[in-house]
Write a protein that holds these residues in place. Structure first.
Motif, PDB file in Angstrom:
ATOM      1  N   SER A 293       0.830  -1.226   0.000  1.00 41.80           N
ATOM      2  CA  SER A 293       0.000   0.000   0.000  1.00 41.80           C
ATOM      3  C   SER A 293       0.852   1.258   0.000  1.00 41.80           C
ATOM      4  O   SER A 293       0.442   2.274   0.546  1.00 41.80           O
ATOM      5  CB  SER A 293      -0.907   0.086   1.231  1.00 41.80           C
ATOM      6  OG  SER A 293      -1.891  -0.861   1.182  1.00 41.80           O
ATOM      7  N   THR A 332      -5.426   7.732  -6.252  1.00 42.33           N
ATOM      8  CA  THR A 332      -5.731   8.538  -5.075  1.00 42.33           C
ATOM      9  C   THR A 332      -6.681   9.681  -5.439  1.00 42.33           C
ATOM     10  O   THR A 332      -7.658   9.945  -4.737  1.00 42.33           O
ATOM     11  CB  THR A 332      -4.417   9.110  -4.491  1.00 42.33           C
ATOM     12  OG1 THR A 332      -3.560   8.009  -4.226  1.00 42.33           O
ATOM     13  CG2 THR A 332      -4.651   9.889  -3.226  1.00 42.33           C
ATOM     14  N   PRO A 371       1.132  11.830   0.428  1.00 39.77           N
ATOM     15  CA  PRO A 371       2.359  11.022   0.470  1.00 39.77           C
ATOM     16  C   PRO A 371       2.075   9.601  -0.012  1.00 39.77           C
ATOM     17  O   PRO A 371       0.958   9.103   0.174  1.00 39.77           O
ATOM     18  CB  PRO A 371       2.723  11.039   1.955  1.00 39.77           C
ATOM     19  CG  PRO A 371       1.483  11.390   2.688  1.00 39.77           C
ATOM     20  CD  PRO A 371       0.591  12.151   1.755  1.00 39.77           C
ATOM     21  N   GLY A 376      -2.164   7.508   2.822  1.00 42.36           N
ATOM     22  CA  GLY A 376      -1.689   8.869   2.538  1.00 42.36           C
ATOM     23  C   GLY A 376      -2.793   9.721   1.929  1.00 42.36           C
ATOM     24  O   GLY A 376      -2.926  10.908   2.233  1.00 42.36           O
ATOM     25  N   ASP A 406      -7.104   1.142  -0.614  1.00 40.05           N
ATOM     26  CA  ASP A 406      -5.764   1.711  -0.619  1.00 40.05           C
ATOM     27  C   ASP A 406      -4.805   0.788  -1.396  1.00 40.05           C
ATOM     28  O   ASP A 406      -4.001   1.233  -2.214  1.00 40.05           O
ATOM     29  CB  ASP A 406      -5.306   1.874   0.840  1.00 40.05           C
ATOM     30  CG  ASP A 406      -4.051   2.710   0.975  1.00 40.05           C
ATOM     31  OD1 ASP A 406      -3.596   3.248  -0.046  1.00 40.05           O
ATOM     32  OD2 ASP A 406      -3.533   2.830   2.100  1.00 40.05           O
TER      33      ASP A 406
HETATM   34  N1  ASP Z   1      -1.232   4.399  -0.538  1.00 37.27           N
HETATM   35  C1  ASP Z   1      -1.254   5.268  -1.685  1.00 37.27           C
HETATM   36  C2  ASP Z   1       0.087   5.209  -2.355  1.00 37.27           C
HETATM   37  O1  ASP Z   1       1.080   4.953  -1.705  1.00 37.27           O
HETATM   38  C3  ASP Z   1      -1.599   6.659  -1.344  1.00 37.27           C
HETATM   39  C4  ASP Z   1      -3.047   6.744  -0.957  1.00 37.27           C
HETATM   40  O2  ASP Z   1      -3.383   6.568   0.206  1.00 37.27           O
HETATM   41  O3  ASP Z   1      -3.869   6.965  -1.838  1.00 37.27           O
HETATM   42  O4  ASP Z   1       0.188   5.419  -3.542  1.00 37.27           O
END
Ligand code: ASP
Length: 440
Positions: A293, A332, A371, A376, A406
Protein backbone atom coordinates in the motif's frame (compact mmCIF):
# COMPACT_ATOMS: atom_id res chain seq x y z
CA UNK A 1 10.70 -26.07 -13.65
CA UNK A 2 11.79 -22.60 -12.52
CA UNK A 3 8.85 -20.41 -11.65
CA UNK A 4 9.05 -16.70 -12.63
CA UNK A 5 9.29 -14.33 -9.67
CA UNK A 6 5.89 -12.71 -10.22
CA UNK A 7 4.22 -16.13 -10.00
CA UNK A 8 6.02 -16.81 -6.74
CA UNK A 9 4.88 -13.43 -5.39
CA UNK A 10 1.33 -14.16 -6.51
CA UNK A 11 1.40 -17.51 -4.74
CA UNK A 12 2.75 -15.79 -1.60
CA UNK A 13 -0.10 -13.29 -1.80
CA UNK A 14 -2.73 -16.00 -2.33
CA UNK A 15 -1.46 -18.12 0.57
CA UNK A 16 -1.27 -15.03 2.78
CA UNK A 17 -4.90 -14.16 2.01
CA UNK A 18 -5.97 -17.73 2.83
CA UNK A 19 -4.10 -17.75 6.16
CA UNK A 20 -5.42 -14.26 6.97
CA UNK A 21 -8.99 -15.39 6.29
CA UNK A 22 -8.54 -18.46 8.48
CA UNK A 23 -7.18 -16.33 11.34
CA UNK A 24 -9.99 -13.84 10.85
CA UNK A 25 -12.62 -16.58 11.01
CA UNK A 26 -11.25 -18.60 13.92
CA UNK A 27 -10.18 -15.49 15.89
CA UNK A 28 -13.50 -14.46 17.49
CA UNK A 29 -14.39 -18.10 18.35
CA UNK A 30 -11.02 -18.77 19.96
CA UNK A 31 -11.15 -15.52 21.94
CA UNK A 32 -14.62 -16.07 23.35
CA UNK A 33 -13.96 -19.75 24.17
CA UNK A 34 -10.56 -19.32 25.80
CA UNK A 35 -10.87 -15.89 27.40
CA UNK A 36 -8.20 -13.22 26.89
CA UNK A 37 -5.40 -15.22 28.57
CA UNK A 38 -5.87 -18.57 26.82
CA UNK A 39 -2.97 -20.32 25.13
CA UNK A 40 -4.72 -20.33 21.75
CA UNK A 41 -5.30 -16.61 21.95
CA UNK A 42 -1.60 -16.09 22.61
CA UNK A 43 -0.74 -18.34 19.66
CA UNK A 44 -3.17 -16.45 17.44
CA UNK A 45 -1.75 -13.07 18.41
CA UNK A 46 1.76 -14.42 17.99
CA UNK A 47 1.00 -15.61 14.44
CA UNK A 48 -0.45 -12.23 13.49
CA UNK A 49 2.33 -10.22 15.16
CA UNK A 50 5.08 -12.36 13.67
CA UNK A 51 3.71 -11.87 10.18
CA UNK A 52 3.30 -8.17 10.83
CA UNK A 53 6.94 -7.95 11.94
CA UNK A 54 8.35 -9.87 8.98
CA UNK A 55 6.14 -7.93 6.56
CA UNK A 56 7.24 -4.64 8.07
CA UNK A 57 10.89 -5.68 7.76
CA UNK A 58 10.35 -6.34 4.06
CA UNK A 59 8.61 -3.00 3.57
CA UNK A 60 11.18 -1.12 5.61
CA UNK A 61 14.01 -2.58 3.54
CA UNK A 62 12.34 -1.16 0.44
CA UNK A 63 11.74 2.18 2.12
CA UNK A 64 15.36 2.20 3.21
CA UNK A 65 16.55 2.42 -0.39
CA UNK A 66 13.80 4.71 -1.68
CA UNK A 67 15.47 8.02 -0.78
CA UNK A 68 18.99 7.19 -2.04
CA UNK A 69 17.52 5.69 -5.20
CA UNK A 70 15.48 8.82 -5.96
CA UNK A 71 18.46 11.03 -5.25
CA UNK A 72 21.04 9.13 -7.28
CA UNK A 73 18.77 8.04 -10.11
CA UNK A 74 17.34 11.52 -10.58
CA UNK A 75 20.78 13.22 -10.61
CA UNK A 76 22.01 10.67 -13.14
CA UNK A 77 18.86 11.07 -15.21
CA UNK A 78 19.40 14.80 -15.48
CA UNK A 79 23.11 14.33 -16.15
CA UNK A 80 22.50 11.88 -18.94
CA UNK A 81 19.69 13.89 -20.48
CA UNK A 82 22.65 16.08 -21.39
CA UNK A 83 21.38 19.51 -22.17
CA UNK A 84 18.76 21.49 -20.32
CA UNK A 85 16.67 21.78 -23.49
CA UNK A 86 16.17 18.04 -23.47
CA UNK A 87 15.40 18.13 -19.75
CA UNK A 88 12.75 20.77 -20.36
CA UNK A 89 11.26 18.74 -23.20
CA UNK A 90 11.10 15.48 -21.23
CA UNK A 91 9.89 17.32 -18.13
CA UNK A 92 7.18 19.04 -20.15
CA UNK A 93 5.99 15.79 -21.73
CA UNK A 94 6.03 14.00 -18.38
CA UNK A 95 4.04 16.64 -16.55
CA UNK A 96 1.69 17.02 -19.55
CA UNK A 97 0.82 13.32 -19.67
CA UNK A 98 0.58 13.15 -15.85
CA UNK A 99 -1.92 16.01 -15.97
CA UNK A 100 -4.02 14.36 -18.72
CA UNK A 101 -4.28 11.04 -16.86
CA UNK A 102 -5.02 12.78 -13.55
CA UNK A 103 -7.85 14.93 -14.91
CA UNK A 104 -9.36 12.01 -16.85
CA UNK A 105 -9.18 9.82 -13.73
CA UNK A 106 -11.05 12.31 -11.60
CA UNK A 107 -13.60 12.85 -14.37
CA UNK A 108 -14.20 9.09 -14.51
CA UNK A 109 -14.65 9.00 -10.73
CA UNK A 110 -17.14 11.86 -10.73
CA UNK A 111 -19.11 10.34 -13.59
CA UNK A 112 -19.38 6.98 -11.82
CA UNK A 113 -20.25 8.35 -8.38
CA UNK A 114 -22.99 10.54 -9.86
CA UNK A 115 -24.39 7.66 -11.88
CA UNK A 116 -24.25 5.02 -9.14
CA UNK A 117 -25.11 7.30 -6.18
CA UNK A 118 -23.50 4.99 -3.58
CA UNK A 119 -24.30 7.41 -0.74
CA UNK A 120 -27.98 7.62 -1.56
CA UNK A 121 -30.77 5.84 0.32
CA UNK A 122 -30.89 3.16 -2.37
CA UNK A 123 -27.67 1.69 -0.99
CA UNK A 124 -27.54 2.80 2.64
CA UNK A 125 -30.37 1.66 4.88
CA UNK A 126 -31.20 3.58 8.09
CA UNK A 127 -29.56 0.81 10.19
CA UNK A 128 -26.38 0.96 8.13
CA UNK A 129 -26.42 4.73 8.46
CA UNK A 130 -26.51 4.37 12.21
CA UNK A 131 -23.66 1.86 12.23
CA UNK A 132 -21.58 4.16 10.06
CA UNK A 133 -22.25 7.14 12.27
CA UNK A 134 -21.08 5.06 15.23
CA UNK A 135 -17.78 4.40 13.47
CA UNK A 136 -17.02 8.12 13.68
CA UNK A 137 -15.93 7.59 17.24
CA UNK A 138 -13.26 4.94 16.70
CA UNK A 139 -9.71 5.57 17.84
CA UNK A 140 -8.01 5.09 14.46
CA UNK A 141 -10.53 7.46 12.95
CA UNK A 142 -9.68 10.20 15.38
CA UNK A 143 -5.98 9.70 14.67
CA UNK A 144 -6.45 10.25 10.94
CA UNK A 145 -8.76 13.17 11.68
CA UNK A 146 -6.10 14.87 13.77
CA UNK A 147 -3.50 14.37 11.06
CA UNK A 148 -5.95 15.49 8.40
CA UNK A 149 -7.00 18.65 10.17
CA UNK A 150 -3.43 19.89 10.44
CA UNK A 151 -2.87 19.81 6.67
CA UNK A 152 -2.67 23.32 5.22
CA UNK A 153 -2.52 23.70 1.43
CA UNK A 154 -0.37 26.86 1.61
CA UNK A 155 2.23 25.08 3.71
CA UNK A 156 2.31 22.19 1.27
CA UNK A 157 3.10 24.54 -1.60
CA UNK A 158 5.72 26.41 0.44
CA UNK A 159 7.46 23.22 1.52
CA UNK A 160 8.25 22.15 -2.04
CA UNK A 161 11.60 23.93 -1.58
CA UNK A 162 13.64 22.45 1.28
CA UNK A 163 15.47 24.93 3.48
CA UNK A 164 18.09 22.28 4.07
CA UNK A 165 18.48 19.53 1.47
CA UNK A 166 20.12 17.17 3.96
CA UNK A 167 17.21 17.57 6.31
CA UNK A 168 14.90 16.67 3.40
CA UNK A 169 16.92 13.49 2.88
CA UNK A 170 16.80 12.62 6.55
CA UNK A 171 13.05 13.10 6.77
CA UNK A 172 12.57 11.30 3.45
CA UNK A 173 10.34 14.05 2.08
CA UNK A 174 10.02 12.78 -1.49
CA UNK A 175 9.01 16.07 -3.09
CA UNK A 176 11.91 17.91 -1.51
CA UNK A 177 14.32 15.13 -2.43
CA UNK A 178 13.17 15.35 -6.06
CA UNK A 179 13.71 19.12 -6.03
CA UNK A 180 17.16 18.72 -4.45
CA UNK A 181 18.17 16.08 -7.01
CA UNK A 182 16.83 18.19 -9.85
CA UNK A 183 18.79 21.26 -8.82
CA UNK A 184 21.98 19.34 -8.10
CA UNK A 185 21.65 17.47 -11.40
CA UNK A 186 21.20 20.73 -13.30
CA UNK A 187 24.15 22.28 -11.45
CA UNK A 188 26.39 19.35 -12.31
CA UNK A 189 25.31 19.38 -15.95
CA UNK A 190 26.32 23.01 -16.22
CA UNK A 191 29.86 22.30 -14.98
CA UNK A 192 32.63 21.58 -17.50
CA UNK A 193 32.64 17.87 -18.41
CA UNK A 194 35.98 17.14 -16.72
CA UNK A 195 34.69 18.52 -13.42
CA UNK A 196 31.34 16.74 -13.41
CA UNK A 197 32.43 13.38 -14.90
CA UNK A 198 34.02 11.97 -11.70
CA UNK A 199 30.96 12.98 -9.65
CA UNK A 200 28.61 11.33 -12.11
CA UNK A 201 30.80 8.22 -12.19
CA UNK A 202 30.65 7.92 -8.39
CA UNK A 203 26.89 8.45 -8.32
CA UNK A 204 26.49 5.88 -11.09
CA UNK A 205 28.36 3.32 -9.01
CA UNK A 206 26.19 4.05 -5.98
CA UNK A 207 23.03 3.87 -8.07
CA UNK A 208 24.00 0.49 -9.49
CA UNK A 209 24.74 -0.78 -6.00
CA UNK A 210 21.29 0.22 -4.81
CA UNK A 211 19.66 -1.39 -7.83
CA UNK A 212 21.51 -4.60 -6.90
CA UNK A 213 20.11 -4.33 -3.37
CA UNK A 214 16.60 -4.03 -4.83
CA UNK A 215 17.17 -7.20 -6.83
CA UNK A 216 18.30 -8.96 -3.67
CA UNK A 217 15.25 -7.80 -1.73
CA UNK A 218 12.98 -8.95 -4.54
CA UNK A 219 14.20 -12.50 -4.02
CA UNK A 220 12.44 -12.54 -0.67
CA UNK A 221 9.40 -10.66 -2.02
CA UNK A 222 7.14 -13.76 -2.11
CA UNK A 223 7.65 -14.19 1.64
CA UNK A 224 7.47 -10.45 2.30
CA UNK A 225 4.18 -10.12 0.47
CA UNK A 226 2.80 -13.15 2.33
CA UNK A 227 3.69 -11.63 5.69
CA UNK A 228 2.32 -8.20 4.78
CA UNK A 229 -1.05 -9.51 3.71
CA UNK A 230 -1.75 -11.94 6.60
CA UNK A 231 -2.37 -9.32 9.35
CA UNK A 232 -4.33 -7.09 6.98
CA UNK A 233 -6.81 -9.82 6.12
CA UNK A 234 -6.82 -11.22 9.67
CA UNK A 235 -7.77 -7.85 11.18
CA UNK A 236 -10.25 -6.78 8.52
CA UNK A 237 -13.77 -6.37 9.80
CA UNK A 238 -16.40 -7.21 7.22
CA UNK A 239 -19.40 -5.80 9.10
CA UNK A 240 -19.16 -2.18 7.99
CA UNK A 241 -17.79 -3.28 4.66
CA UNK A 242 -21.15 -4.50 3.44
CA UNK A 243 -22.95 -1.21 4.06
CA UNK A 244 -20.25 0.60 2.14
CA UNK A 245 -20.16 -1.99 -0.64
CA UNK A 246 -21.60 0.41 -3.22
CA UNK A 247 -18.95 3.01 -2.39
CA UNK A 248 -16.20 0.38 -2.63
CA UNK A 249 -17.51 -0.90 -5.94
CA UNK A 250 -17.68 2.62 -7.36
CA UNK A 251 -14.04 3.25 -6.44
CA UNK A 252 -12.94 -0.16 -7.72
CA UNK A 253 -14.81 0.33 -10.99
CA UNK A 254 -13.15 3.70 -11.44
CA UNK A 255 -9.72 2.24 -10.69
CA UNK A 256 -10.39 -0.51 -13.23
CA UNK A 257 -11.22 2.09 -15.89
CA UNK A 258 -7.93 3.90 -15.20
CA UNK A 259 -5.96 0.68 -15.15
CA UNK A 260 -7.50 -1.04 -18.14
CA UNK A 261 -8.66 1.85 -20.36
CA UNK A 262 -6.73 5.05 -19.61
CA UNK A 263 -3.22 3.58 -19.15
CA UNK A 264 -3.42 1.14 -22.05
CA UNK A 265 -4.57 4.09 -24.21
CA UNK A 266 -1.55 6.13 -23.10
CA UNK A 267 0.80 3.22 -23.82
CA UNK A 268 -0.82 2.53 -27.21
CA UNK A 269 -0.94 6.17 -28.25
CA UNK A 270 2.69 6.96 -27.57
CA UNK A 271 4.57 3.69 -27.87
CA UNK A 272 4.66 0.49 -29.82
CA UNK A 273 4.72 -1.71 -26.76
CA UNK A 274 1.91 -4.23 -26.63
CA UNK A 275 -0.47 -3.96 -23.71
CA UNK A 276 0.29 -7.57 -22.89
CA UNK A 277 4.03 -6.92 -22.60
CA UNK A 278 3.32 -3.85 -20.52
CA UNK A 279 1.21 -5.64 -17.92
CA UNK A 280 3.34 -8.77 -17.97
CA UNK A 281 6.48 -6.76 -17.30
CA UNK A 282 4.84 -4.91 -14.43
CA UNK A 283 3.38 -7.88 -12.55
CA UNK A 284 6.00 -7.86 -9.77
CA UNK A 285 5.69 -4.14 -9.16
CA UNK A 286 1.92 -4.36 -8.93
CA UNK A 287 2.03 -7.18 -6.42
CA UNK A 288 4.49 -5.33 -4.22
CA UNK A 289 2.37 -2.16 -4.47
CA UNK A 290 -0.78 -4.11 -3.61
CA UNK A 291 0.62 -5.70 -0.51
CA UNK A 292 2.62 -2.71 0.75
CA UNK A 293 0.00 0.00 0.00
CA UNK A 294 2.88 2.38 -0.54
CA UNK A 295 4.00 3.72 -3.90
CA UNK A 296 7.01 5.36 -2.24
CA UNK A 297 8.18 2.02 -0.83
CA UNK A 298 7.52 0.35 -4.20
CA UNK A 299 9.56 2.98 -6.08
CA UNK A 300 12.87 1.07 -6.14
CA UNK A 301 11.10 -1.94 -7.64
CA UNK A 302 9.25 0.30 -10.12
CA UNK A 303 12.50 1.86 -11.33
CA UNK A 304 14.26 -1.46 -11.67
CA UNK A 305 11.35 -3.08 -13.48
CA UNK A 306 10.55 -0.25 -15.88
CA UNK A 307 14.20 -0.09 -16.85
CA UNK A 308 15.04 -3.78 -17.02
CA UNK A 309 11.78 -5.38 -18.07
CA UNK A 310 9.99 -2.71 -20.05
CA UNK A 311 13.21 -1.55 -21.70
CA UNK A 312 12.72 2.16 -21.00
CA UNK A 313 16.07 4.05 -21.08
CA UNK A 314 17.53 4.55 -17.60
CA UNK A 315 17.46 8.36 -17.69
CA UNK A 316 13.77 8.55 -18.64
CA UNK A 317 12.88 5.79 -16.17
CA UNK A 318 14.49 7.54 -13.22
CA UNK A 319 13.17 10.94 -14.11
CA UNK A 320 9.56 9.90 -14.74
CA UNK A 321 9.26 7.33 -11.96
CA UNK A 322 10.83 9.54 -9.29
CA UNK A 323 8.57 12.45 -10.23
CA UNK A 324 5.61 10.14 -10.62
CA UNK A 325 6.05 8.55 -7.20
CA UNK A 326 5.38 11.98 -5.77
CA UNK A 327 3.02 13.75 -8.13
CA UNK A 328 1.29 11.06 -10.18
CA UNK A 329 -1.44 9.58 -7.99
CA UNK A 330 -4.38 8.95 -10.27
CA UNK A 331 -5.92 6.23 -8.08
CA UNK A 332 -5.73 8.54 -5.07
CA UNK A 333 -7.24 11.46 -7.00
CA UNK A 334 -10.13 9.26 -8.15
CA UNK A 335 -10.78 8.01 -4.62
CA UNK A 336 -10.78 11.55 -3.25
CA UNK A 337 -13.32 12.71 -5.83
CA UNK A 338 -15.58 9.67 -5.32
CA UNK A 339 -15.33 9.87 -1.53
CA UNK A 340 -16.22 13.57 -1.50
CA UNK A 341 -19.36 13.14 -3.60
CA UNK A 342 -20.25 9.94 -1.74
CA UNK A 343 -20.08 11.73 1.63
CA UNK A 344 -22.06 14.65 0.23
CA UNK A 345 -24.75 12.17 -0.82
CA UNK A 346 -24.60 10.52 2.59
CA UNK A 347 -25.07 13.84 4.42
CA UNK A 348 -27.68 14.89 1.83
CA UNK A 349 -25.64 17.88 0.69
CA UNK A 350 -26.51 19.01 -2.81
CA UNK A 351 -23.37 19.73 -4.88
CA UNK A 352 -23.73 22.17 -7.75
CA UNK A 353 -22.08 21.68 -11.14
CA UNK A 354 -19.50 24.35 -10.28
CA UNK A 355 -18.68 22.57 -7.02
CA UNK A 356 -18.23 19.30 -8.88
CA UNK A 357 -15.90 20.99 -11.34
CA UNK A 358 -13.95 22.48 -8.46
CA UNK A 359 -13.60 18.94 -7.05
CA UNK A 360 -11.77 17.97 -10.25
CA UNK A 361 -9.07 20.52 -9.56
CA UNK A 362 -8.83 20.12 -5.80
CA UNK A 363 -8.68 16.33 -6.09
CA UNK A 364 -5.86 16.49 -8.64
CA UNK A 365 -3.87 18.85 -6.45
CA UNK A 366 -4.50 17.16 -3.16
CA UNK A 367 -3.51 13.83 -4.72
CA UNK A 368 -0.21 15.46 -5.71
CA UNK A 369 0.24 16.44 -2.07
CA UNK A 370 -0.64 12.96 -0.79
CA UNK A 371 2.36 11.02 0.47
CA UNK A 372 2.88 7.61 -1.16
CA UNK A 373 2.30 5.77 2.08
CA UNK A 374 -0.58 3.64 3.39
CA UNK A 375 -3.68 5.85 3.79
CA UNK A 376 -1.69 8.87 2.54
CA UNK A 377 -4.66 9.85 0.38
CA UNK A 378 -7.03 9.79 3.35
CA UNK A 379 -5.12 12.53 5.12
CA UNK A 380 -5.30 14.82 2.10
CA UNK A 381 -8.94 14.04 1.44
CA UNK A 382 -9.88 16.61 4.03
CA UNK A 383 -8.78 19.41 1.70
CA UNK A 384 -11.23 18.29 -0.99
CA UNK A 385 -14.03 17.84 1.54
CA UNK A 386 -13.49 21.27 3.02
CA UNK A 387 -13.42 22.93 -0.39
CA UNK A 388 -17.06 21.98 -0.97
CA UNK A 389 -18.26 22.10 2.63
CA UNK A 390 -18.68 18.38 3.30
CA UNK A 391 -18.06 17.50 7.00
CA UNK A 392 -14.52 16.18 7.30
CA UNK A 393 -15.64 13.77 10.03
CA UNK A 394 -17.06 11.62 7.25
CA UNK A 395 -13.50 10.41 6.63
CA UNK A 396 -13.81 8.22 9.70
CA UNK A 397 -16.66 6.36 8.09
CA UNK A 398 -14.87 5.35 4.95
CA UNK A 399 -11.68 4.59 6.84
CA UNK A 400 -13.07 1.19 7.75
CA UNK A 401 -13.06 0.06 4.14
CA UNK A 402 -10.09 2.04 3.01
CA UNK A 403 -7.52 -0.69 3.65
CA UNK A 404 -8.47 -2.70 0.58
CA UNK A 405 -9.17 0.31 -1.60
CA UNK A 406 -5.76 1.71 -0.62
CA UNK A 407 -4.07 -1.46 -1.81
CA UNK A 408 -5.86 -1.26 -5.15
CA UNK A 409 -5.26 2.43 -5.78
CA UNK A 410 -1.57 2.04 -4.96
CA UNK A 411 -1.37 -0.51 -7.79
CA UNK A 412 -2.97 2.08 -10.08
CA UNK A 413 -0.61 4.80 -8.88
CA UNK A 414 2.53 2.82 -9.71
CA UNK A 415 1.12 1.51 -12.98
CA UNK A 416 0.56 5.14 -13.97
CA UNK A 417 4.21 6.00 -13.43
CA UNK A 418 5.27 3.07 -15.60
CA UNK A 419 2.73 3.90 -18.33
CA UNK A 420 3.94 7.48 -18.54
CA UNK A 421 7.61 6.37 -18.56
CA UNK A 422 6.86 4.06 -21.50
CA UNK A 423 4.93 6.84 -23.25
CA UNK A 424 7.66 9.45 -22.80
CA UNK A 425 10.30 6.95 -23.98
CA UNK A 426 8.09 6.27 -26.97
CA UNK A 427 7.86 9.89 -27.98
CA UNK A 428 11.61 10.32 -27.57
CA UNK A 429 12.99 7.34 -29.41
CA UNK A 430 10.22 6.71 -31.90
CA UNK A 431 10.81 3.12 -30.94
CA UNK A 432 8.95 3.22 -27.72
CA UNK A 433 9.42 1.12 -24.73
CA UNK A 434 10.94 -1.29 -27.28
CA UNK A 435 10.96 -4.93 -26.33
CA UNK A 436 11.68 -6.05 -22.79
CA UNK A 437 15.44 -6.23 -22.50
CA UNK A 438 15.94 -8.49 -19.54
CA UNK A 439 14.38 -11.55 -18.13
CA UNK A 440 13.08 -11.73 -14.58
N1 ASP B 1 -1.23 4.40 -0.54
C1 ASP B 1 -1.25 5.27 -1.68
C2 ASP B 1 0.09 5.21 -2.36
O1 ASP B 1 1.08 4.95 -1.71
C3 ASP B 1 -1.60 6.66 -1.34
C4 ASP B 1 -3.05 6.74 -0.96
O2 ASP B 1 -3.38 6.57 0.21
O3 ASP B 1 -3.87 6.96 -1.84
O4 ASP B 1 0.19 5.42 -3.54
Amino acid sequence: MKLALHWKILIGLGLGIVLGLVLNMVGPGVRSAAGPDGLYVAALDFAINLNQLLGDLFKRSLQFIAVPIILFAMILAIGSLGDLKKLGRIGGKTVGIFACTAFSSVAVGLLLVNLIQPGGSRFISPEAREKLMASLQTESASKVMTAAKSVKPWDLAREIIPTNPFDALVRGDMMQVVVFALLLGVGLSLLPRERSAPVFAAIEGLNEAFILIVRGIMHVAPYGVFCLIVPIVANLGFAVLSSLAAYCLTVLLGLAVIQFVIYPTVVKLFSRMTIRDFFKGLAQVQLVAFSSSSSAATLPVTIQTVRDRLGVPADITSFVCAMGAKINMDGTALMQAVATVFLAQFYAIELSMTQQISIVFTAVFSAIGSPGIPSGGMVMLVIVLRSVGVPADGIAMILAVDRVLDMCRTVVNVTGDAAVAVAVAGTESGKPGSAPTAAA
